[in-house]
Design a protein around this motif. Structure first.
Motif, PDB file in Angstrom:
ATOM      1  N   MET A 162      -1.130  -0.730  -9.989  1.00  0.00           N
ATOM      2  CA  MET A 162      -1.779  -1.918  -9.743  1.00  0.00           C
ATOM      3  C   MET A 162      -1.947  -2.746 -11.237  1.00  0.00           C
ATOM      4  O   MET A 162      -1.797  -3.865 -11.276  1.00  0.00           O
ATOM      5  CB  MET A 162      -3.289  -1.729  -9.157  1.00  0.00           C
ATOM      6  CG  MET A 162      -4.146  -2.971  -8.882  1.00  0.00           C
ATOM      7  SD  MET A 162      -3.281  -3.737  -7.315  1.00  0.00           S
ATOM      8  CE  MET A 162      -3.496  -5.820  -7.885  1.00  0.00           C
TER       9      MET A 162
ATOM     10  N   LEU B 291       1.661   1.830  -3.621  1.00  0.00           N
ATOM     11  CA  LEU B 291       0.570   2.208  -4.345  1.00  0.00           C
ATOM     12  C   LEU B 291       0.372   3.811  -4.014  1.00  0.00           C
ATOM     13  O   LEU B 291      -0.199   4.598  -4.926  1.00  0.00           O
ATOM     14  CB  LEU B 291      -0.744   1.605  -4.246  1.00  0.00           C
ATOM     15  CG  LEU B 291      -0.633   0.064  -4.539  1.00  0.00           C
ATOM     16  CD1 LEU B 291      -1.977  -0.606  -4.433  1.00  0.00           C
ATOM     17  CD2 LEU B 291      -0.338  -0.007  -6.141  1.00  0.00           C
TER      18      LEU B 291
ATOM     19  N   ALA C 296      -1.930   5.053  -8.392  1.00  0.00           N
ATOM     20  CA  ALA C 296      -2.222   3.788  -7.762  1.00  0.00           C
ATOM     21  C   ALA C 296      -2.807   2.635  -8.617  1.00  0.00           C
ATOM     22  O   ALA C 296      -2.293   1.689  -8.820  1.00  0.00           O
ATOM     23  CB  ALA C 296      -3.083   3.750  -6.400  1.00  0.00           C
ATOM     24  N   GLU C 297      -3.830   3.229  -9.565  1.00  0.00           N
ATOM     25  CA  GLU C 297      -4.234   2.288 -10.511  1.00  0.00           C
ATOM     26  C   GLU C 297      -3.217   1.821 -11.532  1.00  0.00           C
ATOM     27  O   GLU C 297      -3.291   0.902 -11.833  1.00  0.00           O
ATOM     28  CB  GLU C 297      -5.575   2.879 -11.178  1.00  0.00           C
ATOM     29  CG  GLU C 297      -6.152   2.196 -12.218  1.00  0.00           C
ATOM     30  CD  GLU C 297      -7.470   2.880 -13.026  1.00  0.00           C
ATOM     31  OE1 GLU C 297      -7.498   2.356 -14.106  1.00  0.00           O
ATOM     32  OE2 GLU C 297      -7.642   4.029 -12.632  1.00  0.00           O
TER      33      GLU C 297
ATOM     34  N   ASP D 140      -8.522   1.689  -1.919  1.00  0.00           N
ATOM     35  CA  ASP D 140      -8.974   2.522  -2.676  1.00  0.00           C
ATOM     36  C   ASP D 140     -10.390   3.086  -2.298  1.00  0.00           C
ATOM     37  O   ASP D 140     -10.927   4.454  -2.487  1.00  0.00           O
ATOM     38  CB  ASP D 140      -8.925   2.140  -4.128  1.00  0.00           C
ATOM     39  CG  ASP D 140      -9.438   3.126  -5.288  1.00  0.00           C
ATOM     40  OD1 ASP D 140      -8.868   4.114  -5.580  1.00  0.00           O
ATOM     41  OD2 ASP D 140     -10.849   2.711  -5.679  1.00  0.00           O
TER      42      ASP D 140
ATOM     43  N   LEU E 271       0.824  -1.069  -0.033  1.00  0.00           N
ATOM     44  CA  LEU E 271       0.080  -0.204   0.061  1.00  0.00           C
ATOM     45  C   LEU E 271       0.734   1.304  -0.137  1.00  0.00           C
ATOM     46  O   LEU E 271       0.497   2.253  -0.520  1.00  0.00           O
ATOM     47  CB  LEU E 271      -1.200  -0.049   1.304  1.00  0.00           C
ATOM     48  CG  LEU E 271      -1.986  -1.146   1.239  1.00  0.00           C
ATOM     49  CD1 LEU E 271      -2.953  -0.970   2.407  1.00  0.00           C
ATOM     50  CD2 LEU E 271      -2.967  -0.913  -0.044  1.00  0.00           C
TER      51      LEU E 271
ATOM     52  N   TYR F 163      -5.679  -3.518  -2.354  1.00  0.00           N
ATOM     53  CA  TYR F 163      -5.839  -2.266  -3.274  1.00  0.00           C
ATOM     54  C   TYR F 163      -7.302  -1.981  -3.382  1.00  0.00           C
ATOM     55  O   TYR F 163      -7.879  -0.567  -3.374  1.00  0.00           O
ATOM     56  CB  TYR F 163      -5.321  -2.726  -4.843  1.00  0.00           C
ATOM     57  CG  TYR F 163      -5.962  -1.630  -5.729  1.00  0.00           C
ATOM     58  CD1 TYR F 163      -5.523  -0.227  -5.865  1.00  0.00           C
ATOM     59  CD2 TYR F 163      -7.103  -2.231  -6.826  1.00  0.00           C
ATOM     60  CE1 TYR F 163      -5.864   0.332  -6.669  1.00  0.00           C
ATOM     61  CE2 TYR F 163      -7.335  -0.885  -7.857  1.00  0.00           C
ATOM     62  CZ  TYR F 163      -6.711   0.031  -7.601  1.00  0.00           C
ATOM     63  OH  TYR F 163      -7.425   1.170  -8.523  1.00  0.00           O
TER      64      TYR F 163
END
Length: 383
Positions: A372, A327, A368-369, A357, A324, A353
């Motif tokens: 991922m 991210l 972050a997306e 989120d 995390l 995630y």
């Protein structure tokens, strides 16, 4: 735009990421509770090392993350379980971490407490265990940080019964220059600590733990209880001598324990407050105003994420914490000391995630997306 995430059944599901983060900025110092985040370390991804070699740490990124926590009013609990102490970070690395973090805390005015253990020895006699504790206690006190007496694998192996714990801890508390925090880490976090305090019966162990505190209340600032048992923590909290604080280490039940009841409350020293730092600080500021309902409204929704990260085998929760942090943009990579990034599955990461989120924990949801998606592609998941 949606992202395809793997589920526990072996399939893929569509998830629509959040567009905006939760707006959280540094605010007033925390008042009604003392709150420490047990912070992770950032590995050096360019180091030519192996999982069983000494840790290669990115010191700049590691200290930057601590400044992030301090900026939100949180204390830092350093060189603890969350920093992979004994799971990738050896005593030499922990000692360097303590020295650097304590100096940084002094420079920026941050609160810090540091773990004192015996991990420079794998095993030994009671005398050797005492000497190992003394060496680490001296380093922490010389750094200017508060000491946290951690549970010791070597003591657990060497002790023949409760009397040995009473002797070793009594000796250390008499030596300590300032009041310390005692840490009871349960076997769900470290199986080698089964039977700590001289008994596998938790009631008997609790009595010994409290006997140590009762004999030296002036040398115990507080206790950290990491047993993932809210009823047990409340019982211990109510039996503490006047002036000795309880710091919850229960990553399953922390909102109710921090909120407390008519007979008292817990302060906090939590690994989950590494990824939750700004949100946790904001919740405590709400609690500072007396608004318990508002505090619970902010913090209760985070429990699902915490229980996910700390699910069995609980000792691998650090993998989710560092994931995390990557991210969220606190580090540029997802590499861990000891190679521990491999300790959780892709479905576990996907769920972490999604839950983080939904809470708005990522300052830059798009970044972050993208990260991922990169991880999913690495695992062969087509979008």
């Amino acid at each position: 735009m949606t992202i395809r995430l793997p589920d526990l059944g072996g399939g893929l599901r569509e998830y629509e990421p959040r567009a905006e983060p939760l707006a959280l900025t540094p605010g007033a110092p925390l008042a009604s509770r003392t709150v420490f985040s047990a912070a992770h370390v950032v590995a050096d991804p360019y180091a030519d090392t192996s999982p069983d070699a000494p840790a290669a740490v990115d010191w700049d990124a590691t200290l930057a993350f601590r400044r992030h926590l301090w900026s939100h009013g949180l204390g830092v609990a350093e060189a603890m379980d969350t920093a992979q102490r004994g799971m990738g970070l050896d005593w030499a690395g922990a000692a360097e971490l303590i020295r650097r973090s304590a100096a940084e805390a002094k420079a920026v005015g941050g609160r810090i407490a540091c773990g004192v253990g015996t991990d420079q020895i794998a095993a030994g006699s009671l005398g050797e265990v005492r000497a190992a504790y003394e060496e680490q206690l001296a380093l922490v006190e010389e750094s200017g940080a508060q000491a946290i007496l951690m549970a010791s694998r070597a003591l657990c192996a060497a002790a023949s019964g409760p009397e040995d714990y009473l002797e070793v801890y009594g000796h250390l508390l008499r030596q300590a220059g300032e009041p310390v925090v005692l840490h009871w880490l349960g076997p769900m976090f470290d199986p080698a600590l089964e039977g700590y305090w001289g008994s596998s019966d938790v009631d008997t162990a609790t009595d010994t733990f409290l006997e140590v505190i009762a004999a030296h209340p002036d040398k115990v600032d507080g206790i950290k209880v990491s047993l993932l048992d809210a009823a047990r923590e409340i019982d211990i909290r109510r039996r503490l001598p006047q002036g000795v604080r309880c710091y919850t280490g229960d990553d399953f039940n922390y909102p109710e324990l921090i909120a407390g009841d008519e007979k008292g409350f817990s302060h906090a020293l939590l690994g989950i407050f590494d990824p939750l730092g700004p949100l946790a600080a904001e919740a405590v500021r709400v609690l500072d105003t007396g608004d318990v309902a508002g505090f619970r409204e902010l913090l209760d929704p985070t429990v699902e994420l915490s229980r996910h990260l700390f699910q069995a085998p609980t000792r691998f929760y650090k993998t989710g914490v560092v994931f995390l942090a990557w991210l969220a943009g606190h580090q540029s990579h997802f590499t861990m000391v000891g190679g521990l990034q491999s300790a959780r599955s892709l479905p576990h990461f996907a769920r972490a995630y999604e839950l983080a989120d939904r809470l708005g924990l990522f300052p830059d949801p798009k970044q972050a997306e993208e990260r991922m998606r990169n991880l999913l592609a690495l695992y062969g998941v087509a979008q």
